[in-house]
Design a protein around this motif. Sequence first.
Motif, PDB file in Angstrom:
ATOM      1  N   GLY A  38      -1.702 -26.221  15.103  1.00  0.00           N
ATOM      2  CA  GLY A  38      -2.723 -26.521  14.397  1.00  0.00           C
ATOM      3  C   GLY A  38      -3.869 -28.007  15.207  1.00  0.00           C
ATOM      4  O   GLY A  38      -2.944 -27.942  16.010  1.00  0.00           O
ATOM      5  N   LYS A  39      -5.137 -27.524  15.607  1.00  0.00           N
ATOM      6  CA  LYS A  39      -6.479 -27.845  16.051  1.00  0.00           C
ATOM      7  C   LYS A  39      -6.689 -29.072  15.271  1.00  0.00           C
ATOM      8  O   LYS A  39      -6.741 -28.917  14.112  1.00  0.00           O
ATOM      9  N   TRP A  40      -7.189 -29.866  16.562  1.00  0.00           N
ATOM     10  CA  TRP A  40      -8.239 -30.631  15.389  1.00  0.00           C
ATOM     11  C   TRP A  40      -9.325 -31.421  16.480  1.00  0.00           C
ATOM     12  O   TRP A  40      -9.168 -31.106  18.316  1.00  0.00           O
ATOM     13  N   GLY A  41     -10.699 -31.581  15.779  1.00  0.00           N
ATOM     14  CA  GLY A  41     -12.166 -31.701  16.600  1.00  0.00           C
ATOM     15  C   GLY A  41     -12.504 -32.539  15.774  1.00  0.00           C
ATOM     16  O   GLY A  41     -12.512 -33.472  15.005  1.00  0.00           O
ATOM     17  N   ILE A  42     -13.748 -33.066  17.131  1.00  0.00           N
ATOM     18  CA  ILE A  42     -14.509 -34.501  16.388  1.00  0.00           C
ATOM     19  C   ILE A  42     -15.608 -33.297  16.859  1.00  0.00           C
ATOM     20  O   ILE A  42     -16.195 -32.487  17.510  1.00  0.00           O
ATOM     21  N   VAL A  43     -16.987 -33.929  15.580  1.00  0.00           N
ATOM     22  CA  VAL A  43     -18.171 -32.990  15.275  1.00  0.00           C
ATOM     23  C   VAL A  43     -19.053 -34.639  14.779  1.00  0.00           C
ATOM     24  O   VAL A  43     -18.558 -35.577  14.857  1.00  0.00           O
ATOM     25  N   THR A  44     -20.061 -35.277  16.381  1.00  0.00           N
ATOM     26  CA  THR A  44     -20.505 -36.731  16.541  1.00  0.00           C
ATOM     27  C   THR A  44     -21.523 -36.059  16.991  1.00  0.00           C
ATOM     28  O   THR A  44     -22.369 -34.634  16.800  1.00  0.00           O
ATOM     29  N   THR A  45     -22.554 -37.316  17.297  1.00  0.00           N
ATOM     30  CA  THR A  45     -24.083 -37.410  17.578  1.00  0.00           C
ATOM     31  C   THR A  45     -24.597 -36.633  18.402  1.00  0.00           C
ATOM     32  O   THR A  45     -24.661 -35.792  19.089  1.00  0.00           O
ATOM     33  N   GLY A  46     -25.073 -37.954  19.715  1.00  0.00           N
ATOM     34  CA  GLY A  46     -25.135 -36.830  21.086  1.00  0.00           C
ATOM     35  C   GLY A  46     -24.872 -36.731  22.215  1.00  0.00           C
ATOM     36  O   GLY A  46     -23.512 -37.210  22.043  1.00  0.00           O
ATOM     37  N   PRO A  47     -24.780 -36.547  22.982  1.00  0.00           N
ATOM     38  CA  PRO A  47     -23.783 -35.953  24.246  1.00  0.00           C
ATOM     39  C   PRO A  47     -23.173 -37.273  25.032  1.00  0.00           C
ATOM     40  O   PRO A  47     -22.272 -37.002  25.839  1.00  0.00           O
ATOM     41  N   TRP A  48     -23.641 -38.025  24.854  1.00  0.00           N
ATOM     42  CA  TRP A  48     -23.120 -39.742  25.582  1.00  0.00           C
ATOM     43  C   TRP A  48     -21.499 -39.659  24.855  1.00  0.00           C
ATOM     44  O   TRP A  48     -20.502 -39.933  25.581  1.00  0.00           O
ATOM     45  N   TRP A  49     -21.227 -39.187  24.364  1.00  0.00           N
ATOM     46  CA  TRP A  49     -20.377 -39.769  23.146  1.00  0.00           C
ATOM     47  C   TRP A  49     -18.841 -38.587  23.791  1.00  0.00           C
ATOM     48  O   TRP A  49     -17.855 -39.111  23.457  1.00  0.00           O
ATOM     49  N   GLU A  50     -19.816 -37.323  23.998  1.00  0.00           N
ATOM     50  CA  GLU A  50     -18.728 -36.688  24.447  1.00  0.00           C
ATOM     51  C   GLU A  50     -17.761 -36.673  25.240  1.00  0.00           C
ATOM     52  O   GLU A  50     -16.387 -36.610  25.606  1.00  0.00           O
ATOM     53  N   ASP A  51     -18.034 -37.979  26.584  1.00  0.00           N
ATOM     54  CA  ASP A  51     -16.765 -38.675  27.161  1.00  0.00           C
ATOM     55  C   ASP A  51     -15.922 -39.673  26.862  1.00  0.00           C
ATOM     56  O   ASP A  51     -15.154 -39.655  26.813  1.00  0.00           O
ATOM     57  N   LYS A 104      -3.030 -30.361  20.997  1.00  0.00           N
ATOM     58  CA  LYS A 104      -4.013 -29.998  19.655  1.00  0.00           C
ATOM     59  C   LYS A 104      -5.709 -30.439  20.161  1.00  0.00           C
ATOM     60  O   LYS A 104      -6.013 -30.732  18.647  1.00  0.00           O
ATOM     61  N   PHE A 105      -5.811 -31.096  20.934  1.00  0.00           N
ATOM     62  CA  PHE A 105      -7.293 -31.321  21.036  1.00  0.00           C
ATOM     63  C   PHE A 105      -8.061 -31.055  21.559  1.00  0.00           C
ATOM     64  O   PHE A 105      -8.033 -30.232  21.734  1.00  0.00           O
ATOM     65  N   ALA A 106      -8.881 -30.576  20.047  1.00  0.00           N
ATOM     66  CA  ALA A 106     -10.572 -29.094  20.205  1.00  0.00           C
ATOM     67  C   ALA A 106     -10.958 -29.088  21.186  1.00  0.00           C
ATOM     68  O   ALA A 106     -12.495 -29.369  21.066  1.00  0.00           O
ATOM     69  N   GLY A 107     -11.358 -30.767  21.527  1.00  0.00           N
ATOM     70  CA  GLY A 107     -13.062 -31.598  21.822  1.00  0.00           C
ATOM     71  C   GLY A 107     -13.708 -31.952  21.210  1.00  0.00           C
ATOM     72  O   GLY A 107     -13.671 -32.710  19.592  1.00  0.00           O
ATOM     73  N   VAL A 108     -14.736 -32.510  21.891  1.00  0.00           N
ATOM     74  CA  VAL A 108     -15.940 -33.287  20.755  1.00  0.00           C
ATOM     75  C   VAL A 108     -16.893 -32.512  21.416  1.00  0.00           C
ATOM     76  O   VAL A 108     -17.551 -32.089  22.336  1.00  0.00           O
ATOM     77  N   HIS A 109     -17.833 -32.140  19.578  1.00  0.00           N
ATOM     78  CA  HIS A 109     -18.939 -30.302  19.604  1.00  0.00           C
ATOM     79  C   HIS A 109     -20.301 -31.658  19.088  1.00  0.00           C
ATOM     80  O   HIS A 109     -20.117 -32.461  18.258  1.00  0.00           O
ATOM     81  N   THR A 110     -21.436 -31.789  19.764  1.00  0.00           N
ATOM     82  CA  THR A 110     -22.221 -32.896  19.361  1.00  0.00           C
ATOM     83  C   THR A 110     -23.436 -32.493  18.757  1.00  0.00           C
ATOM     84  O   THR A 110     -23.510 -30.695  19.512  1.00  0.00           O
ATOM     85  N   THR A 111     -24.404 -32.628  17.755  1.00  0.00           N
ATOM     86  CA  THR A 111     -25.526 -32.397  17.355  1.00  0.00           C
ATOM     87  C   THR A 111     -26.345 -32.358  18.481  1.00  0.00           C
ATOM     88  O   THR A 111     -27.633 -31.912  17.732  1.00  0.00           O
ATOM     89  N   GLY A 112     -26.660 -33.737  18.589  1.00  0.00           N
ATOM     90  CA  GLY A 112     -27.826 -33.493  19.555  1.00  0.00           C
ATOM     91  C   GLY A 112     -28.906 -35.294  19.242  1.00  0.00           C
ATOM     92  O   GLY A 112     -29.513 -35.696  19.581  1.00  0.00           O
ATOM     93  N   LEU A 113     -28.492 -35.604  17.635  1.00  0.00           N
ATOM     94  CA  LEU A 113     -28.432 -36.375  16.981  1.00  0.00           C
ATOM     95  C   LEU A 113     -27.957 -37.371  17.074  1.00  0.00           C
ATOM     96  O   LEU A 113     -26.993 -38.002  17.407  1.00  0.00           O
ATOM     97  N   ASN A 114     -28.973 -39.188  16.518  1.00  0.00           N
ATOM     98  CA  ASN A 114     -28.441 -40.247  16.514  1.00  0.00           C
ATOM     99  C   ASN A 114     -27.646 -40.841  14.945  1.00  0.00           C
ATOM    100  O   ASN A 114     -28.297 -39.810  14.396  1.00  0.00           O
TER     101      ASN A 114
END
Length: 275
Positions: free
Chosen positions: A135-148, A178-188
């Motif tokens: 299985g994999k896991w990942g993060i849904v977060t806010t703005g693009p700065w958080w990806e890196d 197992k990390f599927a990455g950081v995916h952003t909403t573009g919101l603060n």
Amino acid sequence: MASSTQKPIHILLINPNSSSSMTDGIMKALESLNLPLHITITPFTAPSPAPSSINNGDDISHSASVVLSHLTPAFFPSNSNSQSSDSNAYNAILIACFSIHPLVPSLSSSHPSIATTGIFEASILACLSLLSKDGKWGIVTTGPWWEDHLSAGVADFLGTTPNTNPASTATATSAPGKFAGVHTTGLNASDFHASTPSEVRRRLRKAAFSLLDSGPVECVVMGCAGMTGLEGLIREVAVEKYGEEEGRAVYIVDGVKAGIGVLVQMVENKRLFRL
């Protein structure tokens, strides 16, 4: 051993931004945990001039300095040792900001008897305990700065990349398998309480779909304390993407709730294994 679980556990929940509405939202969502009476949570919202929303490295650093200026020794009960019988003593501290926040190591160092973690670290630990072999896991977060920032932080926390500075915008050289990455909403962070519900819904659904496309994703982390209470939107996307049975089986991790669970176990471990 059973009696130790009834000793009081007093958690200080720190929101390092100055948004009291976000703190209120977090505390309201925690009501669903129906915590036993021996576990209590006291919220602390960073005062002005802390940023109202933490959106980049400068905000992280600024919020830490403001909080630390207020959390002087006088802030804590005089007998703050985790073994204390003082009902006002803090046994644990949760930093409710989904970042590699300097308050975590700083308060861990200055108050070694108090269990301390952040919602970022707690979410990773929660996911790793829930995943199947493939299985994999990942993060849904806010703005693009958080990806890196978060990608580097995950790699650093799991020890998969040497000498990475997660406070910078440098991309991690590798990502855990197992990390599927950081995916952003573009919101603060503040937008989750200030923006129109329809816009929050649209952006969060889009980010969740992006993450689930990288499947098989078994665990989705809501990478912002401001997302607390929005599990239903991500569940909806999981069912649409994977079907009813598989979509319902996806774990949706709220970092604040994960943090409470991790801290309770940390406190019990300190009591169990300390001489």
